[in-house]
Design an enzyme around this catalytic site. Structure first.
Site, mmCIF file in Angstrom:
data_model
loop_
_atom_site.group_PDB
_atom_site.id
_atom_site.type_symbol
_atom_site.label_atom_id
_atom_site.label_comp_id
_atom_site.label_asym_id
_atom_site.label_seq_id
_atom_site.Cartn_x
_atom_site.Cartn_y
_atom_site.Cartn_z
ATOM 1 N N GLY A 223 7.717 8.237 37.342
ATOM 2 C CA GLY A 223 7.168 6.908 37.111
ATOM 3 C C GLY A 223 8.058 5.803 37.644
ATOM 4 O O GLY A 223 7.642 4.653 37.753
ATOM 5 N N ARG A 224 9.301 6.167 37.927
ATOM 6 C CA ARG A 224 10.223 5.138 38.421
ATOM 7 C C ARG A 224 11.287 5.710 39.337
ATOM 8 O O ARG A 224 12.372 5.138 39.477
ATOM 9 C CB ARG A 224 10.887 4.435 37.258
ATOM 10 C CG ARG A 224 11.584 5.374 36.303
ATOM 11 C CD ARG A 224 12.533 4.593 35.460
ATOM 12 N NE ARG A 224 12.985 5.360 34.311
ATOM 13 C CZ ARG A 224 13.908 4.938 33.501
ATOM 14 N NH1 ARG A 224 14.474 3.769 33.707
ATOM 15 N NH2 ARG A 224 14.280 5.664 32.471
ATOM 16 N N LYS B 137 16.368 6.542 41.668
ATOM 17 C CA LYS B 137 15.805 6.245 40.343
ATOM 18 C C LYS B 137 15.791 4.737 40.134
ATOM 19 O O LYS B 137 16.813 4.070 40.316
ATOM 20 C CB LYS B 137 16.656 6.923 39.269
ATOM 21 C CG LYS B 137 16.055 6.901 37.885
ATOM 22 C CD LYS B 137 16.756 7.912 36.984
ATOM 23 C CE LYS B 137 16.217 7.859 35.561
ATOM 24 N NZ LYS B 137 16.849 8.877 34.713
ATOM 25 N N ASP C 118 7.373 -0.492 34.377
ATOM 26 C CA ASP C 118 7.587 -1.356 35.543
ATOM 27 C C ASP C 118 8.231 -0.623 36.714
ATOM 28 O O ASP C 118 8.499 -1.218 37.759
ATOM 29 C CB ASP C 118 8.451 -2.567 35.146
ATOM 30 C CG ASP C 118 9.800 -2.160 34.570
ATOM 31 O OD1 ASP C 118 10.114 -0.948 34.585
ATOM 32 O OD2 ASP C 118 10.534 -3.048 34.110
ATOM 33 N N ARG D 54 11.131 20.668 37.539
ATOM 34 C CA ARG D 54 11.351 20.736 36.087
ATOM 35 C C ARG D 54 10.446 21.804 35.485
ATOM 36 O O ARG D 54 9.476 22.222 36.113
ATOM 37 C CB ARG D 54 10.970 19.383 35.457
ATOM 38 C CG ARG D 54 11.653 18.204 36.109
ATOM 39 C CD ARG D 54 10.790 16.938 36.023
ATOM 40 N NE ARG D 54 11.376 15.850 36.808
ATOM 41 C CZ ARG D 54 12.054 14.835 36.299
ATOM 42 N NH1 ARG D 54 12.180 14.716 35.007
ATOM 43 N NH2 ARG D 54 12.583 13.921 37.080
ATOM 44 N N ASP E 132 9.896 18.129 30.340
ATOM 45 C CA ASP E 132 9.954 17.447 31.635
ATOM 46 C C ASP E 132 11.384 17.031 31.976
ATOM 47 O O ASP E 132 11.641 16.586 33.093
ATOM 48 C CB ASP E 132 9.035 16.211 31.643
ATOM 49 C CG ASP E 132 9.312 15.271 30.484
ATOM 50 O OD1 ASP E 132 9.168 15.702 29.324
ATOM 51 O OD2 ASP E 132 9.689 14.115 30.740
ATOM 52 N N ASN E 133 12.280 17.172 31.028
ATOM 53 C CA ASN E 133 13.685 16.852 31.306
ATOM 54 C C ASN E 133 14.536 18.109 31.422
ATOM 55 O O ASN E 133 15.754 18.043 31.335
ATOM 56 C CB ASN E 133 14.255 15.946 30.207
ATOM 57 C CG ASN E 133 13.652 14.551 30.252
ATOM 58 O OD1 ASN E 133 13.111 14.130 31.273
ATOM 59 N ND2 ASN E 133 13.732 13.833 29.151
ATOM 60 N N ASP F 242 18.335 14.389 33.583
ATOM 61 C CA ASP F 242 17.737 13.193 33.027
ATOM 62 C C ASP F 242 18.528 12.682 31.819
ATOM 63 O O ASP F 242 18.305 13.112 30.688
ATOM 64 C CB ASP F 242 16.274 13.441 32.636
ATOM 65 C CG ASP F 242 15.422 12.260 33.059
ATOM 66 O OD1 ASP F 242 15.988 11.162 33.240
ATOM 67 O OD2 ASP F 242 14.200 12.422 33.210
HETATM 68 P P1 AMP Z 1 12.313 9.610 30.635
HETATM 69 O O1 AMP Z 1 12.337 9.185 29.191
HETATM 70 O O2 AMP Z 1 13.240 8.817 31.510
HETATM 71 O O3 AMP Z 1 12.500 11.081 30.791
HETATM 72 O O4 AMP Z 1 10.863 9.262 31.179
HETATM 73 C C1 AMP Z 1 9.664 9.847 30.706
HETATM 74 C C2 AMP Z 1 8.512 9.451 31.600
HETATM 75 O O5 AMP Z 1 8.338 8.020 31.579
HETATM 76 C C3 AMP Z 1 8.681 9.816 33.063
HETATM 77 O O6 AMP Z 1 7.403 10.098 33.579
HETATM 78 C C4 AMP Z 1 9.242 8.544 33.653
HETATM 79 O O7 AMP Z 1 9.009 8.447 35.039
HETATM 80 C C5 AMP Z 1 8.459 7.485 32.889
HETATM 81 N N1 AMP Z 1 9.186 6.204 32.813
HETATM 82 C C6 AMP Z 1 10.293 5.936 32.106
HETATM 83 N N2 AMP Z 1 10.666 4.658 32.265
HETATM 84 C C7 AMP Z 1 9.775 4.088 33.100
HETATM 85 C C8 AMP Z 1 9.607 2.794 33.664
HETATM 86 N N3 AMP Z 1 10.450 1.786 33.384
HETATM 87 N N4 AMP Z 1 8.562 2.598 34.495
HETATM 88 C C9 AMP Z 1 7.711 3.585 34.781
HETATM 89 N N5 AMP Z 1 7.795 4.819 34.287
HETATM 90 C C10 AMP Z 1 8.821 5.083 33.456
HETATM 91 MG MG MG Z 2 12.501 12.297 32.257
#
Ligand code: AMP
Ligand code: MG
Length: 487
Positions: A92-93, A113, A125, A183, A252-253, A262
């Site tokens: 997502g980012r 990232k 965002d 993953r 997913d992590n 992650d």
């Molecule tokens: P994480 O908690 O970093 O493992 O993220 C979990 C999911 O949320 C993943 O699909 C990330 O890509 C998405 N994600 C986390 N933060 C953001 C952000 N600021 N914008 C878009 N997607 C995000």
């Molecule tokens: Mg993640």
């Protein structure tokens, strides 16, 4: 040594096709500048260390420029978050910029990232803040220096681009490196969306690219799954032995390569506490320190489920049953070494458990306990460490058993014992408050503290001159920092 524009790129993952990832161009951040770079990570790409300080470096890793043959991609995956299946996650980012082959023939994914929105951003965002980027950078390089398998970090690039979290912050980008970004959740995605051909295509790709030794096995997929179980058993043993808490062990992590992957609200234990929860949002303590072992096992079961189209259920069960005994063996081996034991006795496990039980509820710094235990002769060290325990009679009994245990192994000079123990017992770990100090300075535009802390953490086992402040217990304000999931 190469310059940045001389790197050889490949895009094998992109070539798997649009069902696996989507082409997305990075959205640049304003006024990019280097916050910190890892010389060790630069070396993995055969990059000259001075490259990090060129304007081109900051431009490339802030999304302003790309290699001509780059094919940046957002990968799709799903996963179990806090035990619940989320059918669509994905990058997502972050974007997979491409894959670099170094002169030694090793292969490194470059993942940017904080590169902006993608089709998988949901409400987000697409950005990463400076704070979380610095935290991932420091943890990646610190874990690596401790000998814990992990993804790596090349650099953090800061910017003027504002982003909103609880307050306004600045966007940054982190360049993550890993031999693979696949993953557990990648396999879950193709399994739960019932796309068996794509699922098999992914398995074949991962097998050939990352588990070539398994290709010759009678059942290559099973051999690969078993290797994933083995690697995770070893990884979690290292986390537990060194007091590392991941904080968000969603599937997913979890890296298919058994790497720490992650970094969010992670922490190293300060005072030992088996129930410690580092993630402020983890109300139930699902990912508490002592739960990391059963959770990893649970995550591997989720992966096993996703492998059922390719592997017999009984064979998967047998492979899964290897996890706990392997974990125990690795963990005990590490703890023996941390205690300076050079032989193995049946009661060693009990000796370790008794020690941790005594630490629980006392105020014993988990890292410094082992370090101090090796620095002086046993009796002298134990005499000093004793003060931190609440149950003094219990500690004295443990200390007597420990000294008797040492006497049953071959005698050695005290200096030899110290050297051996110091080589496995770090003096410096990435305590949350140390990261916090570095982050606050960086937010004010001073990157010297991040860089200094990074340097200290690159040699965690060596006492470094003038760095005693980094080997202290946290001050009161630094004991209970509240750190949550995504940022
Ligand atoms: P994480 O908690 O970093 O493992 O993220 C979990 C999911 O949320 C993943 O699909 C990330 O890509 C998405 N994600 C986390 N933060 C953001 C952000 N600021 N914008 C878009 N997607 C995000
Ligand atoms: Mg993640």
């Amino acid at each position: 040594m190469k310059a940045l524009d001389e790197l050889e790129f490949d895009n094998r993952f992109a070539r798997l096709g649009d069902a696996f990832s989507t082409r997305v161009t990075p959205e640049p951040i304003e006024a990019p500048r280097l916050v910190v770079a890892s010389e060790a990570a630069l070396a993995l790409l055969d990059l000259d260390p001075t490259e990090a300080y060129t304007p081109l470096f900051a431009e490339v890793f802030s999304g302003h420029q790309l290699w001509a043959d780059a094919d940046p991609r957002a990968m799709v995956y799903s996963g179990h978050q806090f035990g619940h299946y989320n059918p669509q996650l994905g990058d997502g980012r972050g974007l997979l910029l491409g894959e670099v082959f170094n002169d030694a023939g090793q292969h490194w994914d470059l993942h940017l990232k904080g590169a902006g929105q993608t089709p998988w951003s949901r409400m987000g965002d697409g950005r990463a803040v400076l704070r979380s980027s610095i935290r991932e950078f420091l943890a990646s390089e610190a874990l690596h220096a401790l000998g814990i398998p992990t993804t790596r970090a090349l650099c953090v690039i800061g910017s003027d681009t504002p982003v909103w979290r609880e307050r306004q912050e600045r966007a940054a980008m982190l360049l993550r490196m890993s031999p693979s970004h696949v993953r557990f959740g990648h396999f879950e995605y193709f399994y739960y969306t019932r796309q068996p051909e794509l699922h098999k295509q992914l398995a074949d790709y991962v097998l050939a690219a990352h588990f070539p030794d398994c290709l010759a096995a009678e059942q290559p997929y099973l051999a690969m799954f078993r290797t994933v179980v083995e690697r995770n058993a070893e990884l979690i043993a290292k986390w537990q032995a060194y007091g590392f808490c991941h904080g968000v062990m969603n599937t997913d992590n979890m890296s298919i390569l058994g790497l720490t992957f992650d970094f969010g609200p992670y922490a190293f234990l300060d005072d030992f506490d088996a129930q410690f929860i580092c993630n402020h949002s983890d109300d139930q303590g699902r990912y508490a320190y002592s739960n990391q072992v059963p959770v990893a096992h649970w995550n591997l079961s989720a992966l096993a489920q996703a492998f059922t189209p390719l592997i017999e259920v009984d064979a998967l069960r047998d492979a899964l049953s290897l996890f706990l005994p392997l974990f125990q063996a690795h963990y005990l081996d590490l703890m023996r070494r941390r205690l300076g034991l050079t032989t193995a006795e049946d009661d060693d496990q009990a000796l370790v458990e008794r020690l941790l039980k005594l630490m629980q509820g006392s105020a014993v710094d988990y890292t410094l306990f082992f370090r101090r235990l090796g620095e002086l002769a046993p009796q002298a060290a134990l005499g000093l460490l004793r003060d931190d325990f609440v149950d003094l009679a219990g500690f004295d009994a443990w200390a007597a058993a420990y000294v008797a245990r040492l006497e049953r192994q071959p005698a050695e000079a005290s200096t030899a014992r110290s050297a051996r123990m110091n080589a496995v017992n770090p003096l410096y770990v990435l305590r949350n408050y140390l990261a916090q100090n570095a982050i606050e300075a960086a937010q004010a535009g001073d990157y010297s503290e991040v860089r200094r802390l990074h340097q200290v953490l690159c040699r965690p086992f060596e006492a470094q001159e003038g760095m005693a402040a980094y080997a202290q217990r946290p001050p009161d304000w630094g004991k209970h920092l509240e750190i949550s999931c995504s940022s």
